[in-house]
Design a protein around this motif. Structure first.
Motif, PDB file in Angstrom:
ATOM      1  N   GLN A   1       1.013  -0.849  -0.288  1.00  0.00           N
ATOM      2  CA  GLN A   1       0.331  -0.077   0.253  1.00  0.00           C
ATOM      3  C   GLN A   1       0.867   1.126  -0.003  1.00  0.00           C
ATOM      4  O   GLN A   1       1.419   1.765   0.976  1.00  0.00           O
ATOM      5  CB  GLN A   1      -0.723   0.082   1.125  1.00  0.00           C
ATOM      6  CG  GLN A   1      -1.296   1.186   1.070  1.00  0.00           C
ATOM      7  CD  GLN A   1      -2.505   1.532   2.611  1.00  0.00           C
ATOM      8  OE1 GLN A   1      -2.656   0.381   2.843  1.00  0.00           O
ATOM      9  NE2 GLN A   1      -4.071   2.239   2.975  1.00  0.00           N
ATOM     10  N   VAL A   2       0.657   2.435  -0.622  1.00  0.00           N
ATOM     11  CA  VAL A   2       1.893   2.909  -1.292  1.00  0.00           C
ATOM     12  C   VAL A   2       0.650   3.994   0.369  1.00  0.00           C
ATOM     13  O   VAL A   2      -0.047   4.979   0.075  1.00  0.00           O
ATOM     14  CB  VAL A   2       1.489   4.323  -2.302  1.00  0.00           C
ATOM     15  CG1 VAL A   2       1.967   5.286  -2.269  1.00  0.00           C
ATOM     16  CG2 VAL A   2       1.849   3.132  -3.114  1.00  0.00           C
ATOM     17  N   LYS A   3       2.367   4.680   0.435  1.00  0.00           N
ATOM     18  CA  LYS A   3       1.777   5.753   1.752  1.00  0.00           C
ATOM     19  C   LYS A   3       2.811   6.587   1.532  1.00  0.00           C
ATOM     20  O   LYS A   3       4.299   6.172   1.568  1.00  0.00           O
ATOM     21  CB  LYS A   3       1.548   5.067   2.707  1.00  0.00           C
ATOM     22  CG  LYS A   3       1.191   6.348   3.991  1.00  0.00           C
ATOM     23  CD  LYS A   3       1.332   5.405   5.030  1.00  0.00           C
ATOM     24  CE  LYS A   3       1.348   6.866   6.334  1.00  0.00           C
ATOM     25  NZ  LYS A   3       1.581   5.890   7.799  1.00  0.00           N
TER      26      LYS A   3
ATOM     27  N   SER B   1       6.123   4.973   1.878  1.00  0.00           N
ATOM     28  CA  SER B   1       6.064   3.796   1.497  1.00  0.00           C
ATOM     29  C   SER B   1       5.085   3.164   1.067  1.00  0.00           C
ATOM     30  O   SER B   1       4.506   3.715   0.661  1.00  0.00           O
ATOM     31  CB  SER B   1       6.438   3.469   3.484  1.00  0.00           C
ATOM     32  OG  SER B   1       4.529   3.963   3.330  1.00  0.00           O
ATOM     33  N   GLY B   2       5.774   1.672   0.714  1.00  0.00           N
ATOM     34  CA  GLY B   2       4.990   1.180  -0.116  1.00  0.00           C
ATOM     35  C   GLY B   2       5.183   0.556  -1.432  1.00  0.00           C
ATOM     36  O   GLY B   2       4.777   0.324  -1.777  1.00  0.00           O
ATOM     37  N   PHE B   3       6.464   1.561  -1.904  1.00  0.00           N
ATOM     38  CA  PHE B   3       7.050   2.137  -2.996  1.00  0.00           C
ATOM     39  C   PHE B   3       8.219   2.747  -2.598  1.00  0.00           C
ATOM     40  O   PHE B   3       8.327   3.160  -1.980  1.00  0.00           O
ATOM     41  CB  PHE B   3       6.317   2.770  -4.421  1.00  0.00           C
ATOM     42  CG  PHE B   3       6.175   3.783  -4.166  1.00  0.00           C
ATOM     43  CD1 PHE B   3       5.542   4.773  -3.341  1.00  0.00           C
ATOM     44  CD2 PHE B   3       6.747   5.194  -4.543  1.00  0.00           C
ATOM     45  CE1 PHE B   3       4.938   6.202  -3.263  1.00  0.00           C
ATOM     46  CE2 PHE B   3       7.131   6.397  -4.750  1.00  0.00           C
ATOM     47  CZ  PHE B   3       6.547   7.093  -3.814  1.00  0.00           C
ATOM     48  N   THR B   4       9.365   1.877  -3.710  1.00  0.00           N
ATOM     49  CA  THR B   4      10.623   2.488  -3.671  1.00  0.00           C
ATOM     50  C   THR B   4      11.343   3.783  -4.441  1.00  0.00           C
ATOM     51  O   THR B   4       9.924   3.729  -5.324  1.00  0.00           O
ATOM     52  CB  THR B   4      11.959   1.788  -3.660  1.00  0.00           C
ATOM     53  OG1 THR B   4      11.508   1.151  -5.053  1.00  0.00           O
ATOM     54  CG2 THR B   4      11.499  -0.599  -3.120  1.00  0.00           C
TER      55      THR B   4
ATOM     56  N   ASN C   1      14.312   6.166   2.076  1.00  0.00           N
ATOM     57  CA  ASN C   1      12.716   7.044   0.942  1.00  0.00           C
ATOM     58  C   ASN C   1      12.242   8.030   1.031  1.00  0.00           C
ATOM     59  O   ASN C   1      11.275   8.036   1.108  1.00  0.00           O
ATOM     60  CB  ASN C   1      12.036   5.985   1.461  1.00  0.00           C
ATOM     61  CG  ASN C   1      11.748   4.471  -0.223  1.00  0.00           C
ATOM     62  OD1 ASN C   1      12.730   4.902  -0.683  1.00  0.00           O
ATOM     63  ND2 ASN C   1      10.794   4.166   0.110  1.00  0.00           N
TER      64      ASN C   1
ATOM     65  N   TRP D   1      -1.798  11.457  -2.652  1.00  0.00           N
ATOM     66  CA  TRP D   1      -1.144  10.159  -1.668  1.00  0.00           C
ATOM     67  C   TRP D   1      -1.293  10.407  -0.138  1.00  0.00           C
ATOM     68  O   TRP D   1      -1.814  10.309   0.403  1.00  0.00           O
ATOM     69  CB  TRP D   1       0.194   9.666  -2.290  1.00  0.00           C
ATOM     70  CG  TRP D   1      -0.151   9.040  -3.358  1.00  0.00           C
ATOM     71  CD1 TRP D   1       0.638   9.793  -4.599  1.00  0.00           C
ATOM     72  CD2 TRP D   1      -0.570   7.922  -3.955  1.00  0.00           C
ATOM     73  NE1 TRP D   1       0.065   8.906  -5.827  1.00  0.00           N
ATOM     74  CE2 TRP D   1      -0.610   7.628  -5.317  1.00  0.00           C
ATOM     75  CE3 TRP D   1      -1.228   6.611  -3.030  1.00  0.00           C
ATOM     76  CZ2 TRP D   1      -0.101   6.347  -6.260  1.00  0.00           C
ATOM     77  CZ3 TRP D   1      -2.129   6.090  -4.255  1.00  0.00           C
ATOM     78  CH2 TRP D   1      -1.621   5.539  -5.457  1.00  0.00           C
TER      79      TRP D   1
END
Length: 127
Positions: free
Chosen positions: A1-3, A25-28, A77, A117
């Motif tokens: 989950q993208v945050k 977070s949830g993607f790099t 990140n 987001w």
């Protein structure tokens, strides 16, 4: 989950500085780019900056060139936006979003079509 969590906004006098932070977070950040747009009441979104995650190539909107600097720490990140020489026209809510990695030509990302987001962070410039 993208945050995405933005922070660092506040009240500053004209000519002052702020540093915004964006924790993702949830993607790099290894993929594509990440950057900022801003939106003031009654105004359209304005792309502020984007930084390529792999090569560090940057884009800046015309109104912030020479005053704002974007940087990132891929290991953490985190993306930063250092804002110097703030002007009365800079106040807005600043949002951190993924964006296409800047290239060498005209940057044509449709900031108005980007999902939001995070909650954004409010920047106010006033004496």
């Amino acid at each position: 989950q993208v945050k995405i969590v933005e922070s660092g906004g506040g009240l500053v006098q004209p000519g002052g500085s702020l540093r915004l932070s964006c924790v993702a977070s949830g993607f790099t950040l290894d993929n594509d780019g990440i950057g900022w747009f801003r939106q003031a009441p009654g105004k359209e979104r304005e792309g502020v900056s984007c930084i390529g995650s792999s090569d560090g190539r940057t884009y800046y909107g015309d109104s912030v060139k020479g005053r704002f600097t974007i940087s990132r720490d891929n290991a953490k990140n985190v993306v930063y936006l250092q804002m110097n020489s703030l002007k009365p026209e800079d106040p807005a809510v600043y949002y951190c979003v993924p964006c296409p990695r800047p290239g060498t030509g005209t940057y044509a990302f449709r900031w108005d079509e980007s999902p939001i987001w995070g909650q954004g962070t409010q920047v106010t410039v006033s004496s």
